[in-house]
Scaffold this motif. Structure first.
Motif, PDB file in Angstrom:
ATOM      1  N   GLY A  93      28.076  39.306  45.767  1.00  7.50           N
ATOM      2  CA  GLY A  93      28.074  37.857  45.827  1.00  7.50           C
ATOM      3  C   GLY A  93      29.107  37.319  46.800  1.00  7.50           C
ATOM      4  O   GLY A  93      28.798  36.515  47.671  1.00  7.50           O
ATOM      5  N   CYS A  94      30.357  37.779  46.668  1.00  5.49           N
ATOM      6  CA  CYS A  94      31.442  37.199  47.461  1.00  5.49           C
ATOM      7  C   CYS A  94      32.046  38.199  48.441  1.00  5.49           C
ATOM      8  O   CYS A  94      32.885  37.825  49.266  1.00  5.49           O
ATOM      9  CB  CYS A  94      32.514  36.634  46.536  1.00  5.49           C
ATOM     10  N   CYS A  98      31.364  40.814  40.816  1.00 10.22           N
ATOM     11  CA  CYS A  98      32.596  40.530  40.098  1.00 10.22           C
ATOM     12  C   CYS A  98      32.240  39.574  38.953  1.00 10.22           C
ATOM     13  O   CYS A  98      31.116  39.060  38.891  1.00 10.22           O
ATOM     14  CB  CYS A  98      33.643  39.929  41.036  1.00 10.22           C
ATOM     15  N   CYS A 136      31.692  43.376  45.679  1.00  6.48           N
ATOM     16  CA  CYS A 136      30.806  42.389  45.061  1.00  6.48           C
ATOM     17  C   CYS A 136      29.750  41.934  46.065  1.00  6.48           C
ATOM     18  O   CYS A 136      30.080  41.565  47.197  1.00  6.48           O
ATOM     19  CB  CYS A 136      31.625  41.208  44.562  1.00  6.48           C
ATOM     20  N   CYS A 163      30.939  35.994  40.039  1.00  5.05           N
ATOM     21  CA  CYS A 163      29.595  35.972  40.625  1.00  5.05           C
ATOM     22  C   CYS A 163      28.537  36.336  39.590  1.00  5.05           C
ATOM     23  O   CYS A 163      27.426  35.814  39.631  1.00  5.05           O
ATOM     24  CB  CYS A 163      29.524  36.922  41.809  1.00  5.05           C
TER      25      CYS A 163
HETATM   26 ZN   LIG Z   1      31.975  38.111  43.571  1.00  8.56          ZN
END
Ligand SMILES: [Zn+2]
Length: 108
Positions: free
Chosen positions: A80-81, A99, A78, A102
């Motif tokens: 984002g994270c 994910c 991911c 996110c």
């Molecule tokens: Zn994520």
């Protein structure tokens, strides 16, 4: 000659690069078919057509980017994270960058 049964490993949680490529190729072929199925411009509802075309082209671009991420070894992570994207999500959306959590945050 002996078959070494201990070498049979459980199926890994994450897809192999080969499996990921196959899924992406399938997704790309589906989109290319959709793109070809769209009527020529100048017919019917042109605005709707071009919106559809743009949406498909956007996905195709994401698919190309996903291919690049496989090469870079970052596919399935991911953006984002930084956690692995669940395999079942990649089965539905093989080109996704996020994910579920996110993606929701990005869409909000
Ligand atoms: Zn994520």
């Amino acid at each position: 000659m002996s078959l070494d049964a201990s070498r049979i490993e459980p199926r890994p949680e994450r897809l192999t690069a080969h499996e990921s490529r196959q899924r992406l190729e399938h997704a790309r072929n589906t989109r290319l078919t959709q793109l070809r199925a769209l009527p020529e411009s100048g017919q019917a509802d042109d605005q709707l057509m071009s919106a559809q075309k743009a949406a498909i082209e956007r996905v195709l671009k994401e698919i190309e980017e996903a291919f690049a991420r496989i090469e870079q070894g970052t596919y399935g992570t991911c953006l984002g994270c930084g956690k692995p994207v669940p395999g079942e999500r990649l089965e539905i959306l093989p080109y996704t960058r996020y994910c579920v959590a996110c993606q929701r945050r990005a869409a909000a």
